[in-house]
Design a protein around this motif. Sequence first.
Motif, PDB file in Angstrom:
ATOM      1  N   TYR A   1       0.837  -1.179   0.149  1.00 32.03           N
ATOM      2  CA  TYR A   1      -0.188   0.229  -0.117  1.00 32.03           C
ATOM      3  C   TYR A   1       0.738   1.847   0.257  1.00 32.03           C
ATOM      4  N   ILE A   2       1.299   1.073   0.533  1.00 29.15           N
ATOM      5  CA  ILE A   2       2.978   2.380   0.692  1.00 29.15           C
ATOM      6  C   ILE A   2       3.124   2.990  -0.711  1.00 29.15           C
ATOM      7  N   SER A   3       4.362   1.452  -1.076  1.00 22.73           N
ATOM      8  CA  SER A   3       4.782   1.573  -2.659  1.00 22.73           C
ATOM      9  C   SER A   3       3.506   2.513  -3.487  1.00 22.73           C
ATOM     10  N   ILE A   4       2.434   1.968  -3.232  1.00 22.10           N
ATOM     11  CA  ILE A   4       1.428   2.393  -4.538  1.00 22.10           C
ATOM     12  C   ILE A   4       1.354   3.783  -3.771  1.00 22.10           C
ATOM     13  N   ALA A   5       0.668   4.314  -3.042  1.00 22.69           N
ATOM     14  CA  ALA A   5       0.971   5.338  -1.901  1.00 22.69           C
ATOM     15  C   ALA A   5       2.564   6.856  -2.986  1.00 22.69           C
ATOM     16  N   PHE A   6       3.449   6.186  -3.019  1.00 27.32           N
ATOM     17  CA  PHE A   6       4.273   6.701  -2.965  1.00 27.32           C
ATOM     18  C   PHE A   6       4.582   6.573  -4.776  1.00 27.32           C
ATOM     19  N   PHE A   7       3.892   5.808  -5.311  1.00 28.33           N
ATOM     20  CA  PHE A   7       3.568   5.718  -7.024  1.00 28.33           C
ATOM     21  C   PHE A   7       2.720   7.039  -7.705  1.00 28.33           C
TER      22      PHE A   7
ATOM     23  N   LEU B   1       1.718   9.604  -6.152  1.00 31.20           N
ATOM     24  CA  LEU B   1       2.535  10.993  -5.736  1.00 31.20           C
ATOM     25  C   LEU B   1       3.754  10.758  -5.778  1.00 31.20           C
ATOM     26  N   PHE B   2       4.184   9.972  -7.667  1.00 31.84           N
ATOM     27  CA  PHE B   2       5.598   9.845  -8.265  1.00 31.84           C
ATOM     28  C   PHE B   2       5.163  10.572  -9.925  1.00 31.84           C
ATOM     29  N   LEU B   3       3.975  10.092  -9.824  1.00 29.07           N
ATOM     30  CA  LEU B   3       2.505  10.584 -10.934  1.00 29.07           C
ATOM     31  C   LEU B   3       2.427  11.859 -11.285  1.00 29.07           C
ATOM     32  N   GLY B   4       1.970  12.344  -9.416  1.00 26.69           N
ATOM     33  CA  GLY B   4       2.209  13.614  -9.553  1.00 26.69           C
ATOM     34  C   GLY B   4       3.239  14.668  -9.842  1.00 26.69           C
ATOM     35  N   MET B   5       4.284  14.212  -9.426  1.00 26.25           N
ATOM     36  CA  MET B   5       5.203  15.038  -9.680  1.00 26.25           C
ATOM     37  C   MET B   5       5.200  15.176 -11.074  1.00 26.25           C
ATOM     38  N   VAL B   6       5.436  14.204 -11.456  1.00 26.38           N
ATOM     39  CA  VAL B   6       5.549  13.679 -13.390  1.00 26.38           C
ATOM     40  C   VAL B   6       4.986  14.640 -13.816  1.00 26.38           C
ATOM     41  N   ALA B   7       3.297  14.858 -13.508  1.00 29.29           N
ATOM     42  CA  ALA B   7       2.904  16.070 -14.086  1.00 29.29           C
ATOM     43  C   ALA B   7       2.709  17.728 -13.399  1.00 29.29           C
ATOM     44  N   LEU B   8       3.653  17.868 -12.993  1.00 31.80           N
ATOM     45  CA  LEU B   8       4.191  18.816 -12.045  1.00 31.80           C
ATOM     46  C   LEU B   8       5.310  19.219 -13.066  1.00 31.80           C
ATOM     47  N   PHE B   9       5.805  18.610 -13.586  1.00 26.42           N
ATOM     48  CA  PHE B   9       6.677  18.960 -14.068  1.00 26.42           C
ATOM     49  C   PHE B   9       6.716  19.562 -15.250  1.00 26.42           C
ATOM     50  N   PHE B  10       5.567  18.110 -16.584  1.00 31.64           N
ATOM     51  CA  PHE B  10       5.475  18.297 -17.216  1.00 31.64           C
ATOM     52  C   PHE B  10       4.593  19.735 -17.593  1.00 31.64           C
TER      53      PHE B  10
ATOM     54  N   LYS C   1      11.922  22.253 -11.537  1.00 32.18           N
ATOM     55  CA  LYS C   1      12.743  21.724 -11.320  1.00 32.18           C
ATOM     56  C   LYS C   1      11.960  20.603  -9.877  1.00 32.18           C
ATOM     57  N   THR C   2      11.159  21.295  -8.915  1.00 28.01           N
ATOM     58  CA  THR C   2      10.516  20.736  -7.926  1.00 28.01           C
ATOM     59  C   THR C   2      10.151  19.677  -8.343  1.00 28.01           C
ATOM     60  N   GLY C   3       9.355  19.512  -9.443  1.00 31.89           N
ATOM     61  CA  GLY C   3       8.727  18.149  -9.670  1.00 31.89           C
ATOM     62  C   GLY C   3       9.816  17.188 -10.243  1.00 31.89           C
ATOM     63  N   PHE C   4      10.651  18.184 -10.492  1.00 26.02           N
ATOM     64  CA  PHE C   4      11.966  16.747 -11.327  1.00 26.02           C
ATOM     65  C   PHE C   4      12.374  15.806  -9.441  1.00 26.02           C
ATOM     66  N   THR C   5      12.595  17.080  -9.158  1.00 24.68           N
ATOM     67  CA  THR C   5      13.688  15.904  -7.565  1.00 24.68           C
ATOM     68  C   THR C   5      12.853  15.780  -6.945  1.00 24.68           C
ATOM     69  N   LEU C   6      11.388  16.637  -7.090  1.00 19.69           N
ATOM     70  CA  LEU C   6      10.695  15.608  -5.691  1.00 19.69           C
ATOM     71  C   LEU C   6      10.698  13.993  -6.367  1.00 19.69           C
ATOM     72  N   GLY C   7      10.367  14.023  -7.600  1.00 19.06           N
ATOM     73  CA  GLY C   7      10.032  12.692  -8.292  1.00 19.06           C
ATOM     74  C   GLY C   7      11.222  11.791  -8.144  1.00 19.06           C
TER      75      GLY C   7
ATOM     76  N   VAL D   1      13.815  11.443  -6.184  1.00 22.23           N
ATOM     77  CA  VAL D   1      12.644  11.250  -4.785  1.00 22.23           C
ATOM     78  C   VAL D   1      12.741   9.769  -4.348  1.00 22.23           C
ATOM     79  N   ILE D   2      10.813  10.570  -5.083  1.00 18.74           N
ATOM     80  CA  ILE D   2       9.535   9.292  -4.228  1.00 18.74           C
ATOM     81  C   ILE D   2       9.474   8.446  -5.649  1.00 18.74           C
ATOM     82  N   LEU D   3      10.144   8.098  -6.166  1.00 15.87           N
ATOM     83  CA  LEU D   3      10.646   7.174  -7.127  1.00 15.87           C
ATOM     84  C   LEU D   3      11.144   5.643  -6.667  1.00 15.87           C
ATOM     85  N   PHE D   4      12.567   6.814  -6.189  1.00 16.02           N
ATOM     86  CA  PHE D   4      13.780   5.697  -5.524  1.00 16.02           C
ATOM     87  C   PHE D   4      12.606   4.966  -3.973  1.00 16.02           C
TER      88      PHE D   4
END
Length: 258
Positions: A140-146, A148-157, A166-172, A174-177
């Motif tokens: 469940y935690i991995s799904i939640a992180f994923f 959030l990762f999609l949200g950061m991808v959307a923020l970047f594009f 830059k914020t979306g890329f950096t946080l993306g 970290v969250i992918l990690f």
Amino acid sequence: MDYIDRRSMKKIWWIWLFMMGALSTLAAAEDLTQQAEKEYRQGKYLEAADTYKKMLTEGQESAQLYYNLGNCYYKLGENTQAILNYERALLLNPGDRDARYNLQMAQSQAVDKIEVLPEVFIVRWYKSLVAYFSADQWAYISIAFFILFLGMVALFFYSSTAALKKTGFTLGIVILFFTVFSVIFSVKQYRRITERDYAIVLTPSVTVKGAPDNSGTSLFVIHEGLKVKIIESLGEWVNIRLEDGNEGWVAKRDIERI
């Protein structure tokens, strides 16, 4: 049209039967749970244990059920069985503090006091982190992180400013990690549940052999209630390892997998 109606009625009939069967199963499980809890409150610990074991034979495995069964055995003075069931409860729910505390109480009465080999801090911390949540919780935690990762991808594009990109890329990154490691932890916990390579010694006194044979060299003696790791199996023998690093062979009948 009549053929279609008959097919529809048949589907409805099967759905109704399935729902009735599921409801009756849930009702029976609830009845057994209430029966076991009543027996436990009345001090009928043996009867309560039998009821909980009946629930297990019917496929109602859960951390709470093993915890309750462990409590019954602890009250009956069957310390080894209590340890076994507390360990099984923690296998399914590593974060259960009550089960962990009761396990420590039961283990304090065991004969063998094994000195655990010291580990590097980072290794000990890593193992504790993995065991903190169950396989499902890590999933469940991995799904939640994923998400959030999609949200950061959307923020970047779709961001209009370079700072947000830059914020979306950096946080993306970290969250992918964290997403990847959450998946790895979930898989590790799942393997612990399915492989179950730890066991509890059930026989009061067991002589560990240097070979999988009764004529093998006697190495040392262990006692009931001790937790061991199963390294390999050979016929009716298993190679075990203690927490202090000592290894040897014991008969399968002397242990039970957690």
